[in-house]
Every structure is written in structure tokens, then in C-alpha cells.
Write a protein that holds these residues in place. Structure first.
Motif, mmCIF file in Angstrom:
data_model
loop_
_atom_site.group_PDB
_atom_site.id
_atom_site.type_symbol
_atom_site.label_atom_id
_atom_site.label_comp_id
_atom_site.label_asym_id
_atom_site.label_seq_id
_atom_site.Cartn_x
_atom_site.Cartn_y
_atom_site.Cartn_z
ATOM 1 N N LEU A 8 0.831 -1.198 0.000
ATOM 2 C CA LEU A 8 0.000 0.000 0.000
ATOM 3 C C LEU A 8 0.870 1.255 0.000
ATOM 4 O O LEU A 8 0.629 2.189 -0.775
ATOM 5 C CB LEU A 8 -0.918 0.010 1.224
ATOM 6 N N ILE A 9 1.892 1.273 0.821
ATOM 7 C CA ILE A 9 2.794 2.418 0.889
ATOM 8 C C ILE A 9 3.483 2.625 -0.453
ATOM 9 O O ILE A 9 3.541 3.739 -0.973
ATOM 10 C CB ILE A 9 3.823 2.236 2.027
ATOM 11 N N ALA A 10 3.994 1.547 -1.041
ATOM 12 C CA ALA A 10 4.673 1.648 -2.340
ATOM 13 C C ALA A 10 3.728 2.163 -3.420
ATOM 14 O O ALA A 10 4.111 3.019 -4.231
ATOM 15 C CB ALA A 10 5.239 0.287 -2.738
ATOM 16 N N THR A 11 2.489 1.686 -3.424
ATOM 17 C CA THR A 11 1.498 2.125 -4.407
ATOM 18 C C THR A 11 1.189 3.610 -4.252
ATOM 19 O O THR A 11 1.100 4.343 -5.244
ATOM 20 C CB THR A 11 0.202 1.301 -4.265
ATOM 21 N N ARG A 12 1.029 4.057 -3.022
ATOM 22 C CA ARG A 12 0.736 5.469 -2.786
ATOM 23 C C ARG A 12 1.899 6.356 -3.246
ATOM 24 O O ARG A 12 1.691 7.409 -3.838
ATOM 25 C CB ARG A 12 0.453 5.720 -1.304
ATOM 26 N N ILE A 13 3.130 5.934 -2.959
ATOM 27 C CA ILE A 13 4.301 6.713 -3.374
ATOM 28 C C ILE A 13 4.375 6.800 -4.899
ATOM 29 O O ILE A 13 4.593 7.878 -5.458
ATOM 30 C CB ILE A 13 5.599 6.127 -2.773
ATOM 31 N N GLU A 14 4.173 5.676 -5.579
ATOM 32 C CA GLU A 14 4.214 5.671 -7.047
ATOM 33 C C GLU A 14 3.146 6.607 -7.631
ATOM 34 O O GLU A 14 3.423 7.368 -8.559
ATOM 35 C CB GLU A 14 4.005 4.254 -7.582
ATOM 36 N N ALA A 15 1.942 6.550 -7.095
ATOM 37 C CA ALA A 15 0.850 7.393 -7.595
ATOM 38 C C ALA A 15 1.164 8.875 -7.374
ATOM 39 O O ALA A 15 0.920 9.710 -8.256
ATOM 40 C CB ALA A 15 -0.463 7.019 -6.919
ATOM 41 N N LEU A 16 1.708 9.201 -6.215
ATOM 42 C CA LEU A 16 2.037 10.600 -5.932
ATOM 43 C C LEU A 16 3.196 11.092 -6.795
ATOM 44 O O LEU A 16 3.187 12.248 -7.244
ATOM 45 C CB LEU A 16 2.365 10.774 -4.446
ATOM 46 N N GLU A 17 4.176 10.232 -7.037
ATOM 47 C CA GLU A 17 5.287 10.621 -7.908
ATOM 48 C C GLU A 17 4.791 10.876 -9.332
ATOM 49 O O GLU A 17 5.229 11.829 -9.984
ATOM 50 C CB GLU A 17 6.390 9.564 -7.886
ATOM 51 N N ARG A 18 3.857 10.051 -9.815
ATOM 52 C CA ARG A 18 3.262 10.279 -11.141
ATOM 53 C C ARG A 18 2.473 11.588 -11.159
ATOM 54 O O ARG A 18 2.572 12.370 -12.102
ATOM 55 C CB ARG A 18 2.354 9.115 -11.544
ATOM 56 N N ALA A 19 1.698 11.825 -10.116
ATOM 57 C CA ALA A 19 0.900 13.060 -10.043
ATOM 58 C C ALA A 19 1.807 14.285 -10.008
ATOM 59 O O ALA A 19 1.505 15.302 -10.642
ATOM 60 C CB ALA A 19 0.004 13.034 -8.812
ATOM 61 N N LEU A 20 2.915 14.189 -9.300
ATOM 62 C CA LEU A 20 3.857 15.309 -9.230
ATOM 63 C C LEU A 20 4.482 15.572 -10.598
ATOM 64 O O LEU A 20 4.617 16.726 -11.012
ATOM 65 C CB LEU A 20 4.936 15.024 -8.187
ATOM 66 N N ALA A 21 4.833 14.500 -11.295
ATOM 67 C CA ALA A 21 5.418 14.649 -12.633
ATOM 68 C C ALA A 21 4.409 15.252 -13.615
ATOM 69 O O ALA A 21 4.792 15.992 -14.524
ATOM 70 C CB ALA A 21 5.909 13.296 -13.141
#
Length: 161
Positions: free
Chosen positions: A36-49
Motif C-alpha cells: 500500500l505504501i509503495a502504491t501510494r508513493i508511485e501514484a504521488l510521484e506520477r501526479a507530481l510529474a
């Protein structure tokens, strides 16, 4: 000129922006919690990009704040398995009878908790009451003796073979 008519800046009138508070105590997680933590980080990194900071520089701030929270949670995560002795504890499903109703509760980490889906944080009062219980035990809760009857216990994550 009176101080009442002076204007320092627009920023002094804005609400302060705070970091997301971290839950107190250890950051215990199940395998699903780590995912769950890894998924949230990936989604936020994509949103930031995908955020156009040239058009609106402040648009990225909430995403960066959330990303700081989840990266901290990843750095402090303590993967934890269920107790070896078969008792109720972190990382277990506990089937209970409460108030004439049967529920199957999962005792999980703070970030995994979803009380509506019967996933309770290990720091919640109900989870603390269940810790160490075994199948067949009757437990006091909310000042009432025998309020909870433990029916069965099973680990959430099975150890690797």
C-alpha cells in the motif's frame, strides 16, 4: 501612517500549511501494508510529474506534502508477522462475537486500517483488548465483562517457506 493601514504581504493572511501528522508509536505493517505504501508513493510521484508547476507553482505543494508523509512511512515501516503462538495480535484475523453479531476483524497497521471494512489499527482500543486472546476466550470491553467472545484466530500473512 497608522499600523492598521499597513500591509505586509498576502502570505500573512493565509492559513498555515502543516505536515500530515504521523501516528504515535511504531509503524508496524503487514506485507499488504508495505505494498500500500509503495502504491501510494508511485501514484504521488506520477501526479507530481504530471503537475504543471509553471502555470501554478503552488499546485504541487499538497502532492509534495503527501509524498513526504508516505516516504517517511516507508522509511519507518516495521514489517511484522502474527504471533507464533496462535494468539490474537498484530497481523491476525480475529473472528469475534460481539453484541450477538459475528465479525471477522483484521488487526493491521495505522495506514492499513479501515474500520468500515473491519480492518482495525493495532493501536485501537478494540485491537488492544483482543491482543493476546485465544480462541474460546471471553474478554471484557467497554467496562462490560464477557462483551467479546473470540471464536477463531488466523494469521494475515503466512511466513515464507
Amino acid at each position: 501612517m497608522s499600523v492598521a493601514f499597513r500591509r505586509e504581504s498576502d502570505d500573512e493572511h493565509l492559513e498555515p500549511k502543516f505536515e500530515i501528522p504521523l501516528p504515535p508509536g511504531p509503524n508496524r505493517v503487514t506485507r499488504a501494508g508495505l505494498a500500500l505504501i509503495a502504491t501510494r508513493i508511485e501514484a504521488l510521484e506520477r501526479a507530481l510529474a504530471d503537475t504543471d508547476t509553471d502555470a501554478d507553482p503552488a499546485a504541487a505543494e499538497p502532492i509534495r506534502r503527501d509524498l513526504r508523509y508516505w516516504r517517511t512511512r516507508r522509511a519507518t515501516a516495521e514489517p511484522t508477522l502474527a504471533p507464533d503462538d496462535g494468539s490474537a495480535g498484530f497481523g491476525t484475523y480475529v473472528e469475534v462475537e460481539m453484541g450477538g453479531r459475528t465479525r471477522r476483524l483484521a488487526i493491521v497497521g495505522d495506514d492499513e486500517a479501515d474500520p468500515h471494512a473491519d480492518r482495525i489499527a493495532f493501536s485501537a482500543p478494540l485491537a488492544r483488548a483482543l491482543m493476546g486472546a485465544e480462541a474460546g476466550d471471553e474478554i471484557a470491553f467497554n467496562g462490560k465483562d464477557g462483551a467479546i467472545r473470540v471464536l477463531s484466530i488466523a494469521p494475515i500473512d503466512l511466513p515464507a517457506q
